[in-house]
Design a protein around this motif. Structure first.
Motif, PDB file in Angstrom:
ATOM      1  N   ILE A   9      -1.798   0.240   8.776  1.00  0.00           N
ATOM      2  CA  ILE A   9      -1.015   0.329  10.008  1.00  0.00           C
ATOM      3  C   ILE A   9      -0.624   1.784  10.203  1.00  0.00           C
ATOM      4  N   VAL A  10      -0.913   2.337  11.374  1.00  0.00           N
ATOM      5  CA  VAL A  10      -0.552   3.722  11.666  1.00  0.00           C
ATOM      6  C   VAL A  10       0.864   3.738  12.241  1.00  0.00           C
ATOM      7  N   CYS A  11       1.689   4.600  11.684  1.00  0.00           N
ATOM      8  CA  CYS A  11       3.086   4.719  12.118  1.00  0.00           C
ATOM      9  C   CYS A  11       3.147   5.231  13.557  1.00  0.00           C
ATOM     10  N   PRO A  12       3.948   4.598  14.423  1.00  0.00           N
ATOM     11  CA  PRO A  12       4.072   5.063  15.804  1.00  0.00           C
ATOM     12  C   PRO A  12       4.886   6.345  15.942  1.00  0.00           C
ATOM     13  N   HIS A  13       5.549   6.766  14.863  1.00  0.00           N
ATOM     14  CA  HIS A  13       6.418   7.937  14.911  1.00  0.00           C
ATOM     15  C   HIS A  13       5.734   9.185  14.352  1.00  0.00           C
ATOM     16  N   CYS A  14       5.216   9.098  13.114  1.00  0.00           N
ATOM     17  CA  CYS A  14       4.615  10.274  12.466  1.00  0.00           C
ATOM     18  C   CYS A  14       3.099  10.165  12.346  1.00  0.00           C
ATOM     19  N   HIS A  15       2.540   9.031  12.717  1.00  0.00           N
ATOM     20  CA  HIS A  15       1.093   8.771  12.730  1.00  0.00           C
ATOM     21  C   HIS A  15       0.466   8.768  11.337  1.00  0.00           C
ATOM     22  N   THR A  16       1.272   8.492  10.298  1.00  0.00           N
ATOM     23  CA  THR A  16       0.766   8.329   8.945  1.00  0.00           C
ATOM     24  C   THR A  16       0.224   6.917   8.799  1.00  0.00           C
ATOM     25  N   THR A  17      -0.887   6.784   8.085  1.00  0.00           N
ATOM     26  CA  THR A  17      -1.463   5.468   7.832  1.00  0.00           C
ATOM     27  C   THR A  17      -0.758   4.841   6.634  1.00  0.00           C
ATOM     28  N   ASN A  18      -0.262   3.621   6.811  1.00  0.00           N
ATOM     29  CA  ASN A  18       0.444   2.871   5.769  1.00  0.00           C
ATOM     30  C   ASN A  18      -0.346   1.617   5.420  1.00  0.00           C
ATOM     31  N   ARG A  19      -0.344   1.252   4.152  1.00  0.00           N
ATOM     32  CA  ARG A  19      -0.946  -0.020   3.729  1.00  0.00           C
ATOM     33  C   ARG A  19       0.183  -1.049   3.671  1.00  0.00           C
ATOM     34  N   VAL A  20       0.025  -2.135   4.429  1.00  0.00           N
ATOM     35  CA  VAL A  20       1.094  -3.122   4.580  1.00  0.00           C
ATOM     36  C   VAL A  20       0.536  -4.510   4.303  1.00  0.00           C
ATOM     37  N   SER A  21       1.225  -5.263   3.457  1.00  0.00           N
ATOM     38  CA  SER A  21       0.800  -6.642   3.182  1.00  0.00           C
ATOM     39  C   SER A  21       1.259  -7.546   4.321  1.00  0.00           C
ATOM     40  N   ALA A  22       0.659  -8.718   4.389  1.00  0.00           N
ATOM     41  CA  ALA A  22       1.038  -9.697   5.410  1.00  0.00           C
ATOM     42  C   ALA A  22       2.518 -10.060   5.270  1.00  0.00           C
TER      43      ALA A  22
END
Length: 146
Positions: A9-22
């Motif tokens: 998921i790309v952060c809407p604020h800093c545009h860093t890609t995060n790995r997020v579980s369900a």
């Protein structure tokens, strides 16, 4: 590559890609870098670079509203798109691209009329719908395309 139960998921604020579980996605996760919410229930305004990052790196479908500030139907649809964002997140990322500011991108994607909704999955456009729509129609259309 992320595991099947996680998504990038790309952060809407800093545009860093995060790995997020369900499980995390259901609990309003924050960005690992800037600690802001990954999902705000609001469309994210993107420039060309932000658009490229969200479309290429996010593993949730990205629903884009191509619009311009001078466009009456675009202004009429804006609150409807915002209402759709509240309903569709975190299963979709809703973004807005101002075609006056991102003219190269609009030309590259052959955006011929505005407003135009386009749905991107896996870095590719999978559906497009020109014209203003109400919130329920946006939600119905996006879900039918995903």
């Amino acid at each position: 590559m992320s595991a099947p139960d996680t998504q990038h998921i790309v952060c809407p604020h800093c545009h860093t890609t995060n790995r997020v579980s369900a499980a995390q996605r259901a609990q309003a996760p924050d960005c690992g870098k800037c600690h802001q919410p990954l999902f705000t229930g609001q469309p994210v305004a993107l420039d060309e670079a932000g658009f490229a990052k969200h479309v290429s790196r996010s593993e949730v479908p990205v629903l884009v509203d191509f619009w311009a500030p001078w466009c009456g139907p675009c202004r009429m649809m804006a609150p409807q798109f915002e209402a759709a964002a509240r309903e569709l997140e975190p299963h979709f990322r809703l973004v807005k691209v101002n075609t006056e500011e991102a003219q190269q991108l609009a030309a590259q994607l052959q955006i011929r009329s505005i407003p135009t909704l386009a749905l991107f999955k896996g870095g590719r456009e999978v559906a497009r719908q020109p014209g203003a729509m109400g919130a329920a129609d946006i939600v119905r259309w996006a879900c039918s395309q995903a």
